[in-house]
Structure formats: structure tokens, C-alpha cells
Write a protein that holds these residues in place. Structure first.
Motif, PDB file in Angstrom:
ATOM      1  N   UNK A 180       0.804  -1.230   0.000  1.00  0.00           N
ATOM      2  CA  UNK A 180       0.000   0.000   0.000  1.00  0.00           C
ATOM      3  C   UNK A 180       0.836   1.278   0.000  1.00  0.00           C
ATOM      4  N   UNK A 181       2.082   1.207   0.494  1.00  0.00           N
ATOM      5  CA  UNK A 181       2.897   2.411   0.591  1.00  0.00           C
ATOM      6  C   UNK A 181       3.243   2.958  -0.795  1.00  0.00           C
ATOM      7  N   UNK A 182       2.981   4.254  -0.985  1.00  0.00           N
ATOM      8  CA  UNK A 182       3.285   4.968  -2.234  1.00  0.00           C
ATOM      9  C   UNK A 182       2.615   4.317  -3.443  1.00  0.00           C
ATOM     10  N   UNK A 183       1.446   3.744  -3.231  1.00  0.00           N
ATOM     11  CA  UNK A 183       0.761   3.054  -4.329  1.00  0.00           C
ATOM     12  C   UNK A 183       0.446   4.003  -5.484  1.00  0.00           C
ATOM     13  N   UNK A 184       0.163   5.271  -5.175  1.00  0.00           N
ATOM     14  CA  UNK A 184      -0.148   6.245  -6.228  1.00  0.00           C
ATOM     15  C   UNK A 184       1.025   6.452  -7.178  1.00  0.00           C
ATOM     16  N   UNK A 185       2.231   6.238  -6.676  1.00  0.00           N
ATOM     17  CA  UNK A 185       3.435   6.558  -7.449  1.00  0.00           C
ATOM     18  C   UNK A 185       3.933   5.385  -8.280  1.00  0.00           C
ATOM     19  N   UNK A 186       3.264   4.254  -8.192  1.00  0.00           N
ATOM     20  CA  UNK A 186       3.668   3.097  -9.000  1.00  0.00           C
ATOM     21  C   UNK A 186       2.800   3.043 -10.248  1.00  0.00           C
ATOM     22  N   UNK A 187       3.335   3.556 -11.324  1.00  0.00           N
ATOM     23  CA  UNK A 187       2.623   3.560 -12.596  1.00  0.00           C
ATOM     24  C   UNK A 187       3.548   3.013 -13.676  1.00  0.00           C
ATOM     25  N   UNK A 188       2.982   2.366 -14.671  1.00  0.00           N
ATOM     26  CA  UNK A 188       3.789   1.957 -15.812  1.00  0.00           C
ATOM     27  C   UNK A 188       4.104   3.190 -16.647  1.00  0.00           C
ATOM     28  N   UNK A 189       5.076   3.089 -17.508  1.00  0.00           N
ATOM     29  CA  UNK A 189       5.558   4.266 -18.242  1.00  0.00           C
ATOM     30  C   UNK A 189       4.455   4.934 -19.049  1.00  0.00           C
ATOM     31  N   UNK A 190       3.573   4.147 -19.665  1.00  0.00           N
ATOM     32  CA  UNK A 190       2.497   4.741 -20.465  1.00  0.00           C
ATOM     33  C   UNK A 190       1.542   5.548 -19.594  1.00  0.00           C
TER      34      UNK A 190
ATOM     35  N   UNK B 283       2.348   7.037 -16.779  1.00  0.00           N
ATOM     36  CA  UNK B 283       3.054   8.252 -16.387  1.00  0.00           C
ATOM     37  C   UNK B 283       3.012   9.279 -17.517  1.00  0.00           C
ATOM     38  N   UNK B 284       3.195   8.813 -18.741  1.00  0.00           N
ATOM     39  CA  UNK B 284       3.171   9.731 -19.883  1.00  0.00           C
ATOM     40  C   UNK B 284       1.815  10.420 -19.995  1.00  0.00           C
ATOM     41  N   UNK B 285       0.755   9.650 -19.836  1.00  0.00           N
ATOM     42  CA  UNK B 285      -0.590  10.221 -19.924  1.00  0.00           C
ATOM     43  C   UNK B 285      -0.845  11.186 -18.776  1.00  0.00           C
ATOM     44  N   UNK B 286      -0.435  10.800 -17.568  1.00  0.00           N
ATOM     45  CA  UNK B 286      -0.652  11.646 -16.397  1.00  0.00           C
ATOM     46  C   UNK B 286       0.139  12.950 -16.512  1.00  0.00           C
ATOM     47  N   UNK B 287       1.385  12.846 -16.967  1.00  0.00           N
ATOM     48  CA  UNK B 287       2.220  14.036 -17.145  1.00  0.00           C
ATOM     49  C   UNK B 287       1.613  14.970 -18.190  1.00  0.00           C
ATOM     50  N   UNK B 288       1.106  14.397 -19.262  1.00  0.00           N
ATOM     51  CA  UNK B 288       0.525  15.215 -20.329  1.00  0.00           C
ATOM     52  C   UNK B 288      -0.719  15.950 -19.834  1.00  0.00           C
TER      53      UNK B 288
END
Length: 251
Positions: free
Chosen positions: A153-163, A165-170
Motif C-alpha cells: 500500500x505504501x506509495x501506491x499512487x506513485x507506482x505507474x507503468x511508463x504509459x 506516467x506519460x498520460x498523467x504528465x501530459x
């Protein structure tokens, strides 16, 4: 607060630089709940606030680390008097009972709720403390281990696959307005949060008085502010272009 957090998240995703904030939008409810208890906001305004929280927080990432400096309310009041800021020492709001309620909400609601997903450090700051020791404690935390654990559960929000992350950053860097639309709710439910026609008219009158000093057009196209070559300009910033498109789509 949500907009501020979103701006910092956007900066983090663009530059990779971490951000340190005095407080978080995840703990912001403490102020709303305390104000409601002491009668500074109505039940309708309080419900509207929590409605905004419900729709906006899922767009954000929970903090990786929370540092809580615990100080008794009587010591806080003493430090407020010593700091001598007019807006703090002249207000009737910051009483011992008010601060005690906030302290209780922090410890029994907020800090308990984040321990499962966020690293938490707590210190008794009654007589201040050793900041070097605090930094040592931060350096001992193995954040990478949390990120490498696919099911923890720790830092679950920060575990994303690269795709992802790309969508979230955009979305957070190029479509801020669309993300902020989560806060566009029906404020008629809480009349004190809604600007009446008289308020809008008064604000417009004030703006007109400073009309020659404010930006009336897109940045770089305000001749009255000293912008030059306006007639021959054909470009605008990507952010202004996006905002222009969003405004145009309303019609």
C-alpha cells in the motif's frame, strides 16, 4: 490549495524535482471541519467543500512523506504573539479551543488515515528540535523499496507503468484546465460561495478603474502595457493557445 498542489505536481513531472509544502490539500479538511464546528462556515458550505475534495483529490498523487511537528496549543499561542503578525494576533479565531480542535483532527483523522500509504515522521517540537537529525531520518527511508513492491500500500499512487506516467504528465502539464474542471460544481447549494450579480458588478467596476494597467488580451498582445509589434505577431505560448481553445469551445 488543490490548484497549488496541481501546479507543484506539474513541476515535478516536468523537471523531476521534488516539492516541499507547508501543508497538503489532503489535510486541508481539518481547517474546514474546525471552521464548521466553531460556526465560521455553514453546513452547506462545508458539504460543498467536501464535494470539491471528493472530485478533485483523485486527480492528484498522495505525498511520499509527511513530517508532523507536534506543539501544544498554549506554546503555539505564545509563538503567535511573539511573531506578531497583525492578521494572527488581532483575530478572535485563533483561540486555544480552536487550536486544540485542529490538533485533535490532525492526530485522530489525518495522520491515522495516511499511515498506510505515506511515510510519516512525527517530532515533539515544543522546544524546537535538531533539524540535522530530522534530515538523517529522511535519508534512512528506503522509498525505492516501496516503489519496487508491486502490491504494497505504501506509495501506491506513485507506482505507474511508463504509459500511465506519460498520460498523467501530459494531462497535468498540457491540460490543466480540464483537470481543474473537477472543481467546477454547482455553488448554488451554498449561496455564500456564489458571487451575486451585485458582487460581480462591483468587481467589474474595480477592474475598469485599472483597465489601462491590466492585461486585457493574451500575453504579448497588450499594446497599452508596452508590447511592441502587435500588428505583426502570429504566435502565442502553448498555455495561452490551450486556454484560448478551451474558451472558444464554450461557444
Amino acid at each position: 490549495m488543490t490548484g497549488l498542489i496541481m501546479a507543484h505536481r506539474s513541476n515535478l513531472l516536468r523537471t523531476g524535482q521534488g516539492v516541499v509544502l507547508e501543508r497538503s490539500c489532503y489535510s486541508d479538511f481539518i481547517f474546514a471541519d474546525t471552521m464548521r464546528k466553531f460556526g465560521y462556515i455553514s453546513d452547506k458550505a462545508w458539504k460543498m467543500y467536501h464535494k470539491c475534495v471528493y472530485y478533485s483529490l483523485p486527480e492528484l498523487l498522495k505525498p511520499q512523506l509527511v513530517i508532523y511537528l507536534d506543539v501544544p496549543s498554549d506554546v503555539l499561542l505564545q509563538r503567535i504573539r511573539q511573531r506578531n503578525r497583525p492578521e494572527e494576533v488581532n483575530t478572535k479565531v485563533l483561540t486555544k479551543a480552536y487550536l486544540d480542535e485542529m490538533d485533535s483532527l490532525y492526530k485522530h483523522k489525518y495522520l491515522r488515515s495516511i499511515r498506510k500509504e505515506t511515510e510519516l515522521l512525527m517530532y515533539d517540537w515544543t522546544h524546537f528540535g535538531d533539524t540535522e537529525m530530522l534530515l538523517d531520518d529522511i535519508e534512512r527511508i528506503n522509498f525505492e523499496a516501496y516503489l519496487d513492491d508491486p502490491y504494497g500500500p505504501m506509495l501506491a499512487d506513485w507506482r505507474k507503468i511508463s504509459d500511465d506516467w506519460d498520460d498523467y504528465r501530459y494531462r497535468l502539464t498540457k491540460h490543466k484546465s480540464q483537470v481543474m474542471n473537477a472543481l467546477c460544481l454547482d455553488y448554488f447549494e451554498a449561496p455564500e460561495l456564489y458571487a451575486s450579480g451585485e458582487d460581480v458588478e462591483q468587481a467589474t467596476d474595480v477592474a475598469e478603474k485599472f483597465n489601462d494597467k491590466r492585461q486585457r488580451f493574451i500575453r504579448g498582445y497588450n499594446k497599452h502595457l508596452g508590447d511592441k509589434g502587435v500588428l505583426f505577431k502570429t504566435k502565442m505560448s502553448s498555455w495561452d493557445m490551450q486556454r484560448y481553445k478551451l474558451d472558444f469551445n464554450k461557444y
